[in-house]
Motif scaffolding. Structure first.
Motif, PDB file in Angstrom:
ATOM      1  N   THR A 184       0.876  -1.303   0.051  1.00 36.04           N
ATOM      2  CA  THR A 184      -0.094   0.018  -0.021  1.00 36.04           C
ATOM      3  C   THR A 184       0.904   1.317   0.077  1.00 36.04           C
ATOM      4  OG1 THR A 184      -0.048   0.227   2.256  1.00 36.04           O
ATOM      5  CG2 THR A 184      -1.754  -1.066   1.226  1.00 36.04           C
ATOM      6  N   PRO A 185       0.295   2.297  -0.530  1.00 33.44           N
ATOM      7  CA  PRO A 185       1.148   3.488  -0.467  1.00 33.44           C
ATOM      8  C   PRO A 185       1.716   3.737   0.890  1.00 33.44           C
ATOM      9  CG  PRO A 185      -0.726   3.703  -2.012  1.00 33.44           C
ATOM     10  CD  PRO A 185      -0.952   2.646  -1.400  1.00 33.44           C
ATOM     11  N   GLU A 186       0.526   3.764   1.973  1.00 29.47           N
ATOM     12  CA  GLU A 186       1.086   4.098   3.121  1.00 29.47           C
ATOM     13  C   GLU A 186       2.348   3.422   3.673  1.00 29.47           C
ATOM     14  OE1 GLU A 186      -3.111   5.161   2.289  1.00 29.47           O
ATOM     15  OE2 GLU A 186      -2.126   2.927   2.620  1.00 29.47           O
ATOM     16  N   VAL A 187       2.204   2.235   3.597  1.00 35.00           N
ATOM     17  CA  VAL A 187       3.539   1.304   3.988  1.00 35.00           C
ATOM     18  C   VAL A 187       4.655   1.636   3.134  1.00 35.00           C
ATOM     19  CG1 VAL A 187       4.379  -0.819   4.115  1.00 35.00           C
ATOM     20  CG2 VAL A 187       1.982  -0.669   4.729  1.00 35.00           C
ATOM     21  N   THR A 188       4.667   1.819   1.806  1.00 30.42           N
ATOM     22  CA  THR A 188       5.885   2.257   0.968  1.00 30.42           C
ATOM     23  C   THR A 188       6.376   3.467   1.623  1.00 30.42           C
ATOM     24  OG1 THR A 188       4.722   1.069  -0.876  1.00 30.42           O
ATOM     25  CG2 THR A 188       6.420   2.826  -1.194  1.00 30.42           C
ATOM     26  N   THR A 189       5.514   4.640   1.908  1.00 35.41           N
ATOM     27  CA  THR A 189       5.972   5.841   2.417  1.00 35.41           C
ATOM     28  C   THR A 189       6.574   5.781   3.468  1.00 35.41           C
ATOM     29  OG1 THR A 189       3.898   6.861   1.296  1.00 35.41           O
ATOM     30  CG2 THR A 189       5.332   8.076   2.959  1.00 35.41           C
ATOM     31  N   LEU A 190       5.996   4.645   4.694  1.00 34.85           N
ATOM     32  CA  LEU A 190       6.725   4.645   5.855  1.00 34.85           C
ATOM     33  C   LEU A 190       8.038   3.885   5.776  1.00 34.85           C
ATOM     34  CD1 LEU A 190       3.558   3.378   8.174  1.00 34.85           C
ATOM     35  CD2 LEU A 190       4.729   5.569   8.089  1.00 34.85           C
ATOM     36  N   LYS A 191       8.124   3.126   4.507  1.00 36.89           N
ATOM     37  CA  LYS A 191       9.539   2.411   4.458  1.00 36.89           C
ATOM     38  C   LYS A 191      10.319   3.031   3.358  1.00 36.89           C
ATOM     39  CE  LYS A 191       7.342  -2.029   5.755  1.00 36.89           C
ATOM     40  NZ  LYS A 191       7.020  -3.518   5.357  1.00 36.89           N
ATOM     41  N   GLN A 192      11.138   4.105   4.048  1.00 40.54           N
ATOM     42  CA  GLN A 192      11.662   4.830   2.977  1.00 40.54           C
ATOM     43  C   GLN A 192      13.215   4.101   2.653  1.00 40.54           C
ATOM     44  OE1 GLN A 192      11.151   7.679   1.193  1.00 40.54           O
ATOM     45  NE2 GLN A 192       9.096   7.234   1.876  1.00 40.54           N
ATOM     46  N   ASP A 193      13.397   3.306   3.665  1.00 42.23           N
ATOM     47  CA  ASP A 193      15.019   2.326   3.539  1.00 42.23           C
ATOM     48  C   ASP A 193      14.987   1.814   2.302  1.00 42.23           C
ATOM     49  OD1 ASP A 193      16.628  -0.013   5.431  1.00 42.23           O
ATOM     50  OD2 ASP A 193      17.106   1.506   4.104  1.00 42.23           O
ATOM     51  N   LYS A 194      15.822   2.238   1.470  1.00 42.84           N
ATOM     52  CA  LYS A 194      15.888   1.593  -0.025  1.00 42.84           C
ATOM     53  C   LYS A 194      16.117   0.057  -0.045  1.00 42.84           C
ATOM     54  CE  LYS A 194      17.894   2.648  -4.287  1.00 42.84           C
ATOM     55  NZ  LYS A 194      18.703   3.455  -5.003  1.00 42.84           N
ATOM     56  N   ALA A 195      16.760  -0.332   1.052  1.00 41.03           N
ATOM     57  CA  ALA A 195      16.990  -2.113   0.976  1.00 41.03           C
ATOM     58  C   ALA A 195      15.696  -2.725   1.253  1.00 41.03           C
ATOM     59  CB  ALA A 195      18.147  -2.046   2.141  1.00 41.03           C
ATOM     60  N   VAL A 196      14.899  -1.959   2.200  1.00 35.53           N
ATOM     61  CA  VAL A 196      13.530  -2.677   2.460  1.00 35.53           C
ATOM     62  C   VAL A 196      12.783  -2.656   1.180  1.00 35.53           C
ATOM     63  CG1 VAL A 196      11.467  -2.433   3.717  1.00 35.53           C
ATOM     64  CG2 VAL A 196      13.536  -2.112   4.865  1.00 35.53           C
ATOM     65  N   LEU A 197      12.880  -1.506   0.433  1.00 34.23           N
ATOM     66  CA  LEU A 197      11.848  -1.427  -0.619  1.00 34.23           C
ATOM     67  C   LEU A 197      12.529  -2.349  -1.930  1.00 34.23           C
ATOM     68  CD1 LEU A 197      11.311   2.443  -0.773  1.00 34.23           C
ATOM     69  CD2 LEU A 197       9.646   0.696  -0.487  1.00 34.23           C
ATOM     70  N   MET A 198      13.705  -2.432  -1.849  1.00 34.24           N
ATOM     71  CA  MET A 198      14.318  -3.468  -2.958  1.00 34.24           C
ATOM     72  C   MET A 198      13.962  -4.904  -2.573  1.00 34.24           C
ATOM     73  SD  MET A 198      17.945  -1.984  -3.774  1.00 34.24           S
ATOM     74  CE  MET A 198      18.506  -3.495  -4.835  1.00 34.24           C
ATOM     75  N   ARG A 199      13.802  -5.194  -1.084  1.00 37.14           N
ATOM     76  CA  ARG A 199      13.511  -6.687  -0.846  1.00 37.14           C
ATOM     77  C   ARG A 199      11.928  -6.864  -1.134  1.00 37.14           C
ATOM     78  NH1 ARG A 199      14.668 -11.231  -1.272  1.00 37.14           N
ATOM     79  NH2 ARG A 199      16.776 -10.659  -0.523  1.00 37.14           N
ATOM     80  N   ILE A 200      11.268  -5.806  -1.075  1.00 32.06           N
ATOM     81  CA  ILE A 200       9.665  -5.965  -1.478  1.00 32.06           C
ATOM     82  C   ILE A 200       9.539  -6.313  -2.869  1.00 32.06           C
ATOM     83  CG2 ILE A 200       7.562  -4.680  -1.549  1.00 32.06           C
ATOM     84  CD1 ILE A 200       8.378  -3.134   1.022  1.00 32.06           C
ATOM     85  N   CYS A 201      10.510  -5.471  -3.658  1.00 34.28           N
ATOM     86  CA  CYS A 201      10.489  -5.830  -5.174  1.00 34.28           C
ATOM     87  C   CYS A 201      10.746  -7.039  -5.283  1.00 34.28           C
ATOM     88  CB  CYS A 201      11.247  -4.446  -5.790  1.00 34.28           C
ATOM     89  SG  CYS A 201      10.471  -2.961  -5.641  1.00 34.28           S
ATOM     90  N   ILE A 202      12.275  -7.485  -4.748  1.00 34.23           N
ATOM     91  CA  ILE A 202      12.487  -8.788  -5.116  1.00 34.23           C
ATOM     92  C   ILE A 202      11.610 -10.097  -4.575  1.00 34.23           C
ATOM     93  CG2 ILE A 202      14.169 -10.521  -4.201  1.00 34.23           C
ATOM     94  CD1 ILE A 202      16.209  -8.228  -4.206  1.00 34.23           C
ATOM     95  N   ASN A 203      10.728  -9.841  -3.804  1.00 29.87           N
ATOM     96  CA  ASN A 203       9.669 -10.704  -3.274  1.00 29.87           C
ATOM     97  C   ASN A 203       8.585 -10.900  -4.184  1.00 29.87           C
ATOM     98  OD1 ASN A 203      11.128 -11.794  -1.046  1.00 29.87           O
ATOM     99  ND2 ASN A 203      10.083 -10.241   0.252  1.00 29.87           N
ATOM    100  N   LYS A 204       8.354  -9.920  -4.995  1.00 28.59           N
ATOM    101  CA  LYS A 204       7.451  -9.406  -5.948  1.00 28.59           C
ATOM    102  C   LYS A 204       7.518 -10.551  -7.300  1.00 28.59           C
ATOM    103  CE  LYS A 204       5.098  -5.290  -4.770  1.00 28.59           C
ATOM    104  NZ  LYS A 204       5.087  -4.049  -5.168  1.00 28.59           N
TER     105      LYS A 204
END
Length: 189
Positions: A111-131
């Motif tokens: 969700t946009p709220e969760v993505t906004t809260l998770k500004q850390d690039k490593a976390v966002l990359m892991r989310i993308c990898i998991n997709k």
């Protein structure tokens, strides 16, 4: 892993084949953390990953004398662990493994709220990898996290090298698309 590391691992396997308990302890110490991290990303359970690591090294103990040297020792160990994980996952119920069921589940973490809260690039990359699909995620994991060469990955996955190259190409392309959609550029940070 360097040639001298593999030579050391080969010597440890020779000692393990002679029932040297110190050698299995040293081999475990050299490889258990990397194997655990790989299996954790594969099975997504710390307890299960730990159990699989233990089972893998029991098999290494039993099969040390049968190692044929067609790959690096580290790749052989990862292959054993991967096969154990696949076997375990196949035993789960059909509903847990059904792709249609899995894709019908809503992913709250995107969700946009969760993505906004998770500004850390490593976390966002892991989310993308998991997709990524399982095959593409595994290719990315082996190339970037396990630092395996295409040839070694082919041995681990029991597929031709060209299949590995194709998976890595498509995984990178899809990951790039997912990262762009998440607002992540290729630069760091």
């Amino acid at each position: 892993m360097s040639g001298s590391d593999n030579a050391r691992d080969l010597e440890l396997l020779r000692q393990i084949a002679s029932n040297d308990r110190k050698a299995i302890a040293l081999l475990y110490q050299r490889h258990h953390l990397r194997l655990y991290r790989y299996l954790l990303r594969f099975v997504k359970s710390e307890a299960v990953a730990e159990e699989l690591v233990n089972e893998t090294f029991i098999d290494v103990w039993r099969a040390a004398g049968k190692f044929e040297g067609r790959s690096q020792v580290s790749s052989w160990i990862i292959s054993i662990g991967r096969n154990k994980a696949i076997s375990l996952l196949r035993k789960k119920s059909d509903a847990e493994l059904d792709d249609d069921y899995a894709t019908s589940l809503e992913d709250d973490s995107d969700t946009p709220e969760v993505t906004t809260l998770k500004q850390d690039k490593a976390v966002l990359m892991r989310i993308c990898i998991n997709k990524l699909s399982d095959e593409h995620r595994e290719a990315i994991d082996l190339v970037y996290y396990q630092e395996k060469a295409i040839k070694e990955i082919a041995v681990i996955l029991s597929v031709p090298e060209n299949t590995v190259k194709t998976r890595v190409f498509h995984a990178r392309k899809k990951l790039s698309e997912l990262l762009s959609k998440s607002g992540i550029d290729r630069g760091w940070p």
